[in-house]
Motif scaffolding. Structure first.
Motif, PDB file in Angstrom:
ATOM      1  N   ILE A  39     -12.920   6.120   1.241  1.00 20.69           N
ATOM      2  CA  ILE A  39     -11.511   5.200   1.135  1.00 20.69           C
ATOM      3  C   ILE A  39     -12.695   3.204   1.602  1.00 20.69           C
ATOM      4  O   ILE A  39     -13.378   3.222   2.106  1.00 20.69           O
ATOM      5  CB  ILE A  39     -10.255   4.501   2.094  1.00 20.69           C
ATOM      6  CG1 ILE A  39      -9.209   6.174   2.255  1.00 20.69           C
ATOM      7  CG2 ILE A  39      -9.526   3.306   1.993  1.00 20.69           C
ATOM      8  CD1 ILE A  39      -8.388   6.431   3.220  1.00 20.69           C
ATOM      9  N   SER A  69      -4.805  -0.633   2.223  1.00 26.20           N
ATOM     10  CA  SER A  69      -5.415   0.639   2.702  1.00 26.20           C
ATOM     11  C   SER A  69      -4.720   2.175   3.904  1.00 26.20           C
ATOM     12  O   SER A  69      -4.259   3.030   3.917  1.00 26.20           O
ATOM     13  CB  SER A  69      -6.081   1.240   2.724  1.00 26.20           C
ATOM     14  OG  SER A  69      -7.220   0.650   3.924  1.00 26.20           O
ATOM     15  N   LYS A  91      -1.288   3.073   1.912  1.00 25.47           N
ATOM     16  CA  LYS A  91      -1.221   3.981   1.585  1.00 25.47           C
ATOM     17  C   LYS A  91      -1.508   5.297   1.965  1.00 25.47           C
ATOM     18  O   LYS A  91      -1.503   6.394   1.757  1.00 25.47           O
ATOM     19  CB  LYS A  91      -2.737   3.916   0.551  1.00 25.47           C
ATOM     20  CG  LYS A  91      -2.567   2.376  -0.354  1.00 25.47           C
ATOM     21  CD  LYS A  91      -3.681   2.360  -1.223  1.00 25.47           C
ATOM     22  CE  LYS A  91      -3.844   0.786  -2.290  1.00 25.47           C
ATOM     23  NZ  LYS A  91      -4.982   0.808  -2.716  1.00 25.47           N
ATOM     24  N   GLY A 150       0.897  -1.538  -0.001  1.00 28.31           N
ATOM     25  CA  GLY A 150      -0.085   0.127  -0.150  1.00 28.31           C
ATOM     26  C   GLY A 150       0.957   0.800  -0.497  1.00 28.31           C
ATOM     27  O   GLY A 150       1.127   2.375  -0.563  1.00 28.31           O
TER      28      GLY A 150
END
Ligand code: F6P
Length: 553
Positions: free
Chosen positions: A478, A485, A488, A308
């Protein structure tokens, strides 16, 4: 270590912020748009809510409820270009010593680089070493998880305690809280950071030393809090296990860049997980500093998280500014900081698992961008990093949101939400998200006196109930909270912080300011502990406080 000859980084000369043409254009533009109301902006352009957005990697960024026009965003992007952003991004990813005051490269991006990639520091590819340590961590984490790593008394490890502070605590702690749902139910993970003994006592309360592993994290291995807590932990362990010193090797591992310090403390360096001086503490939880997290969630999930981070790194490096998620967040931050003179930014995650995310961001952004001189050491002529604060929604709504809605201060807010719940329990998630959306709507559009009148509110009460609106928010939606995630999301804010620093022309990677307090504490400690009254040479306030403390301790 002094830089090698010729290795010092010298960015191309960039004029001070106020002299850059785009900044001057933004000043003129600001006078035109500062009074515009979001209500009018949305009325004039019904497509605004779909247009002022960007989407990538399962992240949807809606910045339409900000006090900007398309022209504002163009000018801000021009400002980033004039600030030398492209050159600085290339320099960071290229391993140049962009941390100028410590003359170090800044390569947290190497921590998540794929095995086959190449990132050079002084001509040496650092990626193989990163993966060697990741493999070492994975092997160790798997042994703790499957019970084959045994404690001194032959029992398996059930409790893992991370000892560290700042970047050696906040990162793994935030990420553990965020990914709790993915963590092994057979292990208890706790964190000790504070020099206050209460932290130690509570974290070890009820634990069996024979089943407890300490992961001591300190980049420098000089940090007072960490070394004091690690020493107390060693005493606690030895007292619980009959004083057998060889127990240390089964119950202590270290994460550090300082092998000598670790060995001197008595931890077997075979149980040490290294990292490198090109990783800043607040950018380090995806290095070996994340070992306790990896033990909790397992190596596979940890690698998903790294994937991510990597995806966001690539997005940041390759995407034009108009669609570049970290850059957009940074441009908005600069807009409010340097034009609207907003002093603070609230980060409001609508997910209880992200409850420590604002605290993590405080270190990331405030330690990085709380600077008063530029890269050349000259005082800056503008504001730098804002104060970051926040709490998860909906709790904050019932505490401090009132001030954001009706107070006298402008507080731009980032709202972070997830479309898919981790726990689809009854109506909880829809209610949670309805609140997120309602807050951004209320902050932008408010409620006028006419609307209140139409709703039958008595005239005397109307002034108290008017919400002016025009309070800016950015919404990040998201898909789902996963290790990937989360990686990220953290990389999003890391790169946002970097872009801000580039525009402000500062070194976002040093933290000299925290040193002074440490130095003075070292001077005061012997004065508190002295048997006889010491002769005090501080200011009269500090002298009196020391005397009072000595009387009452
Ligand atoms: O307080 C400043 C600081 O240096 C942070 O930047 C860092 O994350 C923290 O202390 C801990 O440092 P270390 O990992 O070296 O113990």
């Amino acid at each position: 270590m002094p830089p090698e000859p010729g290795a010092a980084y010298a960015p191309s000369a960039v004029p001070p912020l106020h002299e850059r043409p785009a900044f001057q254009a933004l000043r003129t533009h600001f006078e035109k748009v500062r009074e515009l109301h979001l209500k009018d902006l949305f009325q004039q352009d019904p497509g605004r809510g779909a247009q002022l957005t960007a989407e990538a990697l399962g992240f949807y960024l809606d910045y339409s409820k900000n006090r900007v026009t398309a022209e504002t965003m163009d000018l801000l992007a021009r400002l980033a270009e004039e600030s030398g952003l492209a050159e600085r991004v290339a320099a960071m990813f290229g391993g140049e010593r962009i941390n100028v005051s410590e003359q170090r490269p800044v390569l947290h991006v190497a921590l998540r680089a794929s095995r086959d990639s190449q990132i050079l520091v002084d001509g040496r590819n650092v990626v193989p070493e990163v993966h060697r340590v990741l493999d070492q961590m994975a092997e160790f984490a798997s042994r703790v998880r499957d019970g084959s790593w045994l404690g001194q008394t032959g029992r398996r490890i059930r409790n893992v305690i991370n000892i560290g502070i700042g970047g050696s605590d906040l990162g793994p702690m935030m990420a553990y809280e965020a990914l709790r749902d993915y963590a092994s139910p057979d292990l208890t993970l706790r964190f000790i950071s504070n020099i206050d003994a209460s932290d130690f006592v509570e974290a070890t309360r009820g634990l069996d030393p024979g089943e407890t592993l300490f992961v001591v994290c300190s980049k420098s291995w000089h940090t007072l809090e960490t070394l004091t807590n690690a020493t107390t932990a060693r005493d606690w362990l030895l007292a619980g296990l009959g004083g057998e010193r060889q127990a240390i090797a089964r119950h202590f591992v270290a994460v550090s860049t300082n092998q000598e310090g670790v060995a001197e403390f008595g931890i077997d360096t075979a149980n040490m997980f290294p990292f490198w001086d090109w990783v800043g503490g607040r950018y380090s939880y995806d290095s070996a500093i994340g070992l306790s997290l990896m033990i909790a969630i397992g190596p596979e999930r940890f690698r998903e998280m790294l994937a991510g981070f990597r995806a966001m790194d690539e997005h940041f490096r390759m995407t034009p500014l108009a669609k570049n998620l970290p850059a957009l967040l940074a441009l908005l931050a600069v807009w409010y900081d340097n034009f609207f003179a907003a002093e603070t930014v609230a980060v409001l995650p609508y997910d209880h698992y992200l409850s420590r995310f604002p605290a993590y961001l405080q270190q990331l952004e405030m330690e990085s961008n709380g600077k008063h001189v530029d890269l050349q050491g000259r005082p800056v002529d503008h504001q730098t990093g804002p104060i970051i604060w926040g709490q998860p929604g909906t709790n904050g709504q019932h505490a401090f949101y009132q001030l954001i809605h009706q107070g006298t201060k402008l507080i731009p807010c980032d709202f972070i939400g997830f479309c898919e719940p981790l726990h689809p329990l009854g109506r909880h998630h829809d209610l949670l998200m309805a609140n997120l959306l309602a807050q951004t709507e209320a902050l932008a559009f408010g409620r006028s006196a006419e609307e209140l009148r139409a709703a039958g509110v008595p005239e005397w009460q109307i002034p108290h109930r008017v919400c002016e609106g025009n309070r800016p928010t950015t919404t990040i939606l998201i898909d789902r909270l996963t290790p990937e995630s989360l990686g990220k999301l953290v990389a999003l804010y890391e790169h946002k912080t970097f872009v801000e620093g580039v525009i402000w022309g500062i070194d976002s990677f040093d933290q000299w300011g925290v040193e002074l307090g440490k130095l003075l504490a070292d001077r005061i400690t012997p004065e508190l502990e002295a048997k006889l009254d010491p002769s005090l040479k501080h200011d009269s306030s500090t002298n009196e406080l020391i005397r009072r403390y000595r009387r009452l301790r």
